[in-house]
Design a protein around this motif. Structure first.
Motif, short mmCIF file in Angstrom:
data_model
loop_
_atom_site.label_atom_id
_atom_site.label_comp_id
_atom_site.label_asym_id
_atom_site.label_seq_id
_atom_site.Cartn_x
_atom_site.Cartn_y
_atom_site.Cartn_z
N HIS A 90 0.88 -1.18 0.00
CA HIS A 90 0.00 0.00 0.00
C HIS A 90 0.91 1.21 0.00
N GLY B 59 0.90 2.96 9.31
CA GLY B 59 0.99 2.71 7.87
C GLY B 59 1.75 3.79 7.13
N GLY C 239 4.00 -3.29 2.66
CA GLY C 239 3.57 -2.00 3.21
C GLY C 239 3.98 -0.85 2.33
N ASN C 240 4.79 0.04 2.88
CA ASN C 240 5.32 1.13 2.07
C ASN C 240 6.63 1.61 2.68
N CYS D 78 -2.45 2.73 3.29
CA CYS D 78 -1.83 1.75 4.18
C CYS D 78 -2.43 1.89 5.58
N HIS E 147 -5.85 0.42 5.59
CA HIS E 147 -5.73 -1.03 5.63
C HIS E 147 -5.42 -1.50 7.06
#
Ligand SMILES: Cc1ncc(C[n+]2csc(CCOP(=O)(O)OP(=O)(O)O)c2C)c(N)n1
Ligand SMILES: Cc1ncc(C[n+]2csc(CCOP(=O)(O)OP(=O)(O)O)c2C)c(N)n1
Ligand code: SF4
Ligand code: SF4
Ligand code: SF4
Ligand code: SF4
Ligand code: SF4
Ligand code: SF4
Ligand SMILES: [Mg+2]
Ligand SMILES: [Mg+2]
Lengths: 205, 238, 73, 356, 238, 356, 73, 205
Positions: D212, F332, F112-113, D218, D221
């Motif tokens: 993400h 996130g 993820g990122n 993200c 999520h």
């Protein structure tokens, strides 16, 4: 009824499968049972042991840290576990591979020249069943019939041809007990010199 | 070699390979500057027998550990001792890249076509049809593919200096194995790059054979699939 | 005559030495050692050629062969 | 039905087959090897696949693929191998993939040994991998319960689309006990319309991913996962109360140590003393609500573990200062003996012990 | 192919390779049963462009993920798309063993001699002397070893059915690349085993070259070290 | 001395070089890449070695070898890579090996990122690997502090023969601030008579190992480690008190979030309201003693993290029910804004917030 | 005459099409597209042979060539 | 003094290095500074931005979530960040790549046809420095001298030959401000059509 049996010996002496046979026989008779091994890497030469608990009540802890019965198939096993046996407990010693006697006075010890007897029967592999036969004859923890039934279940099919020999061994062990009649604690039994196979019938259990 | 009994099963050729390594170290007189990196496998306690300084590496990672050691101590003689599960399965990345980088240490690779320590499971080196605890119906090409030939594969890399496959199944072969091990150490000492000796070895216990039968099985089954010989020699040596 | 020493306490009775001895020198003993094995022993030392084949195949460093200075294992 | 004498490791295998698991990817390690041995034989009998991977890293990523393709799938390992799986586990959780992961815990850290332990509790319950995720963690304490929980593990995993860990110790894996297998009923895993099986005419593509790249997405999520975890926490806490009714001292233990603690409770009760056992069956979600409730009446808590003290933190969080929480542990493969736990408990009841 | 612009840099040949894969899928009419497994690397979003069902695998693990997928769905056409860092470094174990097992899927291996996505670090495939962000003094053989040739190495394994190295640096080569990609898919569809097409590719951004100069650099520097051609063909096809 | 404008990632590199670190083994990953880039240039200048490994698994095991050989050595990664290192980290801890491991945390789980996060707190502090071990975990919150703590990390690691983790987030790694580098003093790592460097005539052999096959010995080893951890806990807790003197509400935050919380504290103080910040500098050992002491006077605690709530558990364990502990987090890759934290804090001060 | 369509919004101005066009059909436009690039454009469509070389080298699927039924990209 | 400057544009437009130059100049003048990028994967085409804080007091949070100054080098940047600017703040717009105007009435906005001006100077790469020059001339956050000094430190040696061009760009930007005299918020500046380079001198800032 409650017995916590510790069976110990060299890896390769079949102590684990003997324990399984005993546990299975207990189950066959409707008891609560558990079997628990000390397990190790694959390599041979170390000691192996397993604990079997057979009880009329549910088993809380399957650990056999204070056995009521010890079967010591070799010397290191006797040395290592003798002291863990509960007072009033029983020790069976494979005198063929031990060379020493149990030192405690508060337990009963019996000496069985199992290797020699087994070789006589045709295979050293059934030494453990000789002692097992003696043990169940003495304690009555399971019936010989239950053990016989369990043998078929526990042995893989391609080993079923070994069943008669195993039964013979169990019976030979039981015979030692039957023939000795009253057994005294610490049993004033003598034991054979290493390799002195010819003496074996004179000693028994 | 420390004077203590090996923990190996009767007839296990790990013991022979240990002796060959110890003899090479003695004959080259490099005991003081030898460093051993042991695997996880039946030979996990090899550090107990080799009396030099030693590392117990994570399963398959001995080449990475040896890289760390050798880069810090470039004048020491460093070797790993690894089984086929350790080297050819979980440790594939580490061995391939140590070889590709031309890391200047020696790998003693004991191939017994099985994961012995954990109870005889299939290894990448297990032969087709071979029954193990995880191939109860025999290793099948469809499911598990073909046994991996590490010496051949690593020889294809530019970084390898010396790669040989030897066997421990007879006195003559043990003698050849000894020469290969010593040669590998010598090449390392000359700084020529990555050296590996693959030793075909037995596991009587998990093969379910007597020590002697195991040697025969090795000769008849392993060698046809794993041909013996020197697969790579450094330009400087040929 | 070459000297052959068995370190009985290390022997696991695998029998490889016996098999590979070109002269049939080695036999397994009837007794059992501390580890529970029948150890190898020189049954007929007279025949020994001191070739050290036995030692070279012994996985347990249980055999020492001395022939003049040569010493393996 | 007749009982069967089974090893814990084999029981997992049989439980899995009965739960409809047809794929196992794994790499050998003691003390769980009887499980792959069992499945290598058993899965082909039911048209399934046992595939030995080249490593635990490969195993867990094969599980990722098989789970994404809609299969019920399992892997198994112990300490070092489970550590190697942490990246993959985080990916599975991040991609909302169901699967069952077995950890037959052994003595650590590092190579340690192969004797039973409970020192991977933190790793299992707090997330040994990176990021905000949770595993459901089930801790059986008998071979019969292994069979039952294995089935539940697959169901929970599919229900919540989250990996489930079965956490036991080498002793439970190696131990044999009689088990009642029951009738073999066909397992009915739910439909998986999200599975990436090739579109085969499906309108929209399915994607299995944990990526993400935009932080806002993200986070969304993660919040979605957070809601799932809250729902699990609310409805899936499981525990066994063993003679806690009037207990002044509550032992808290799971798995093998719970077996031992039962013996300890029986010893105390035999002497008329009010000691009980709270046995967490789910380690995550941890049955903190039940413990908090017990803390209203009980005077002391004693966490017993085969570790240097890990679950005890969750007990403390649940008790939240209301009562003292003590710890007794053995580690590195040592198993606490009933007698030792008994003595420890006596000291507490006598009031002579400092909380630590 | 979904109609959305690629996120690649101007002139990056990842785009060309994407098109070749999409064309092969179209021409073989297997879109509905295709499954893509993407890597971590610049092509991490390739699942956005291939409109079939897809997986985003962990870095280097695409072959393991594809193994899981294909074993569950043996009648689907499964392919991985991987960079050289992904496949030849961290994913060495997975690619070697997928190949050794003869897993029946196709690997599209985009070799641009660099870790592009993370900013131009040395890859195992980086050429000797090549300057990257982690070889600021140029890749040296002494420190980093020689560039790894994956097609050659994997061809040495019995499990590989088809291995070819092609290049995207000119129209003629793109046409050849297209043939190879299609052939690999066809071999997979016949169930003959592991197939891999290595495509030499450019990274203008991290090489610090214009798109055109990058194609020239590829031709002049990469091809001599990475010879083009078919390295392995299945017995059934030859 | 003149100040230099430096990125956090580069500052780690320079700090390491000045601490006498001469070996770096690593594998690229965003957002820590400026560190390897820096060291690839810098280490050869000082006769050191930058070696790019084929993976994070290889990196951490190369660190094992180099550390065992007596070198000061470092590796670095982020989320997924750190997860892959868990087996190796457990081995390092089990073998009592010093080293420094950097985790520039990014958004998770899974891929993820690459935006900043603090969601690897559990993994870092509770042990993401198997077994009973701990890492010392240092959490800088400015580029200057990165330089200083990097040096300390090596010293602590050698002092206790334990791996030390430097835990920061991508933002700290990428951010530039002026730093005072000070004079370059020659680092003086301690003698390492335990190192396995080849015996070179030494009487006894040295062995680097985490294997203790006999449970009794493994337990003894764990107890020995436990004593070490107790000693570290007793003497190495570090924190910063920022205007906590009379604070009714104590914010608890580390790293980047602590920077933001300082702004929040200033906003409150500017309005004359008693809000302070407790900034843990060591995440393990966690400065629980200080927090427990603050809980005597302060009325409320608010843990602020870039996660779904991880450190907050340690705050709760320290406060132990004495005061309510609240949590505010973004995750996130999202960064909490001062204004949002301010509003959250106001709600608590107004008494309108449920503890969660 | 073959039809050449540039999807300008996809074009990144890399110039590969221009370089490989055997007929010199393509030039880069003076203006900048939505992504900030000077897009390719057909400067001299008369010369186009419809060989689709440009499309085969375009990394961005920005060119469609139609020549009778053939269609690439 | 406190300025939080957000510089945003396409990746490749040099917004990150422009920010570094500004931060370095602030440091040179003894201020507290921080520079913080939005960073991304290597691929081009996305937007990039960085935040520079320059303050006489220690900087608690380095995040620039509410900039006092926004430099929008392209249209998406203006769209994305316009609303985050504090009331009373300033927005510089690269009108060459924007095509729209800022909509807010509570900030001052200035339009600079930076690309065209830069191409005129010889390289489109100095577009950012044209706007930077205008910004520091207008705000005085750092002195031109500090920027000149910093250029030498920030640029790698092999780019030092670019310094004169960069200085020219900075000066051209500053000139726009100087020449306009009093600037009105929202600046009634017109801006050129795309590509209408010839108009650029008529517009300025
Ligand atoms: C990460 C990890 N995975 C698995 C194991 C379990 N394990 C120990 S030894 C071994 C295989 C050993 O096989 P090999 O390398 O062939 O050595 P051998 O015992 O045959 O000599 C395995 C899988 C482990 N210790 N660590
Ligand atoms: C476990 C792990 N390690 C490292 C990374 C960081 N990473 C992302 S892409 C990449 C390398 C990509 O290089 P390559 O595979 O050659 O693909 P390219 O970008 O060149 O196409 C790395 C190291 C990651 N995401 N996960
Ligand atoms: S199990 Fe096999 S490899 Fe291991 S010691 Fe025994 S014979 Fe040797
Ligand atoms: S030295 Fe040779 S001849 Fe003598 S016993 Fe050994 S093998 Fe036989
Ligand atoms: S080879 Fe060695 S171990 Fe085997 S029997 Fe002979 S002496 Fe004993
Ligand atoms: S960084 Fe290189 S590989 Fe990645 S998109 Fe850009 S040009 Fe292509
Ligand atoms: S189709 Fe051929 S001739 Fe026409 S523009 Fe494209 S490359 Fe040039
Ligand atoms: S090749 Fe494609 S992207 Fe490149 S300039 Fe031509 S049309 Fe544009
Ligand atoms: Mg092996
Ligand atoms: Mg690449």
């Amino acid at each position: 009824m409650f017995e916590a049996v510790l069976i110990a010996g060299f890896g390769g002496q079949g102590v684990l499968s003997t324990g399984q046979l005993l546990a299975h026989a207990g189950m066959t008779e409707g008891m609560n049972v558990s079997w628990i091994p000390s397990y190790g890497p694959e390599m041979r030469g170390g000691t192996a042991n397993c604990g079997v608990t057979i009880s009329t009540r549910p088993i809380s802890s399957p650990l056999v840290s204070e056995p009521t019965v010890l079967i010591a198939m070799n010397r290191p096993s006797l040395e290592k576990f003798e002291n863990s046996v509960v007072a009033g407990g029983i020790i069976f010693v494979n005198s063929s591979l031990t060379g020493i006697r149990a030192g405690r006075g508060d337990v009963r010890a019996f000496y069985v020249p199992a290797n020699e007897m087994a070789e006589e029967l045709g295979s050293v592999k059934v030494a453990n069943n000789i002692i097992l036969g003696a043990m169940i004859e003495l304690t009555g923890v399971v019936s010989p019939g239950a053990v016989e039934k369990s043998l078929k279940e526990v042995l893989p099919p391609h080993h079923h041809k070994m069943i008669p020999l195993n039964l013979k061994a169990l019976d030979a062990g039981a015979g030692l007990v039957r023939n000795r009649g009253a057994l005294s604690a610490g049993g004033g039994l003598n034991w054979p010199d290493r390799g002195a196979v010819s003496q074996r019938n004179g000693v028994g259990i | 070699m420390k004077d203590m009994p090996f923990h190996y099963c009767p007839g296990c050729t790990h013991g022979i390979v240990h002796r060959l390594v110890a003899e090479a170290i003695d004959e080259l007189d490099i005991f003081g500057r030898s460093v051993a990196v042991g695997p996880v496998g039946c030979s996990v306690f090899c550090y107990d027998y080799f009396d030099c300084d030693a590392y117990q590496a994570a399963h398959g990672r001995a080449p990475a550990v040896a890289t760390g050691v050798k880069r810090v101590l470039p004048d020491r003689v460093v070797f790993t001792y690894q089984g086929d599960g350790d080297l050819a399965a979980i440790g594939t990345g580490e061995i391939v890249h140590a070889a590709a980088r031309g890391e200047n240490f020696t790998v003693i690779f004991v191939n017994n076509a099985i994961y012995a320590m954990t109870g005889g499971q299939m290894a990448p080196t297990t032969l087709l049809g071979q029954v193990t605890t995880t191939t109860p119906y025999g290793r099948s090409r469809e499911i598990n593919g073909c046994p991996v030939k590490m010496s051949e594969m690593l020889s294809a890399l530019d970084g390898t200096a010396y790669v040989a496959r030897v066997s421990a199944h007879s006195p003559a072969n043990v003698a050849k194995a000894k020469k290969a091990v010593k040669k590998a150490f010598e090449i390392q000492m000359r700084g020529l790059g990555f050296t590996m000796v693959e030793v075909l070895s037995t596991c009587p216990t998990n093969w379910g054979l007597s020590p002697l039968k195991a040697l025969q099985w090795l000769e008849e089954n392993m060698i046809p699939h794993y041909p013996l010989g020197e697969y790579k020699n450094p330009a400087e040596v040929v | 005559m070459p000297r052959l020493t068995f370190r009985e306490e290390r022997c696991k009775g695998c029998g490889l030495c016996r098999h590979f001895c070109p002269k049939g020198v080695i036999e397994m003993a009837g007794h059992i050692n501390g580890m529970g094995f029948h150890p190898a022993t020189a049954a007929d030392m007279e025949k020994c050629a001191g070739c050290a084949t036995c030692a070279s195949m012994c996985p347990d460093l249980a055999i020492e062969v001395e022939k003049e200075e040569k010493r393996i294992g | 039905m007749a009982k069967v004498l089974m090893k814990g490791n084999e029981a997992i295998g049989e439980g899995a087959v009965r739960a409809g698991c047809r794929y196992f990817f794994g790499y050998p390690i003691t003390p769980q090897n009887e499980l792959p041995h069992y499945l290598a034989k058993r899965l082909p009998e039911v048209g399934g696949l046992y595939l030995q991977a080249e490593s635990e890293v490969a195993s867990i990523n094969m599980v990722f693929g098989a789970s994404g393709a809609g299969a019920r799938v399992m892997t198994s390992s112990s300490g070092p191998g489970i550590s190697l799986m942490q990246e993959g586990i985080s990916y599975l959780a991040g991609a909302n993939l169901p699967c069952v992961i077995v950890n037959m815990v052994r003595g650590g850290p590092g190579l340690g040994n192969i004797a039973p332990a409970q020192s991977d509790y933190f790793q299992a319950t707090k997330g040994g991998g990176h990021g905000d995720y949770r595993l459901l963690v089930l801790a059986p304490s008998s071979v019969q319960e292994i069979i039952d929980l294995t089935k539940d593990a697959f169901d929970l995993s599919d229900k919540y689309r989250n990996p489930v860990m079965l956490l036991a110790d080498g002793l439970l894996g190696q131990m044999m006990e009689p088990v009642e297998l029951g009738e073999e009923e066909p397992a009915t895993p739910p439909e998986k319309p999200w599975a990436a099986t090739g579109r085969m005419g499906r309108d929209k593509k399915n994607l299995i991913s944990s990526l993400h790249i935009v932080p806002e997405k993200c986070e969304a999520h993660n919040l979605e996962m957070g809601r799932k975890y809250a729902a699990i926490s609310a409805s899936e806490q499981r525990w066994e109360d063993y003679r806690t009714e009037d207990a002044e001292l509550v032992l808290v233990a799971y798995g093998t140590t719970a077996r031992i603690c039962k013996a300890v409770v029986d010893m105390f009760r035999g002497r008329g003393r009010p000691v009980g056992l709270l046995r967490p069956i789910t380690l995550w979600p941890f049955p903190g609500g039940r413990i908090s409730a017990l803390a209203d009446a009980a005077k002391y808590f004693l966490a017993v573990e085969m570790s240097m003290g890990q679950m005890v933190e969750d007990v403390r969080l649940a008790v939240n200062g209301k009562r003292p929480v003590y710890f007794y542990g053995r580690t590195g493969g040592m198993i606490p003996l009933a007698g030792d736990v008994y003595r420890e408990a006596e000291k507490i009841l006598a009031g002579g012990e400092d909380e630590q």
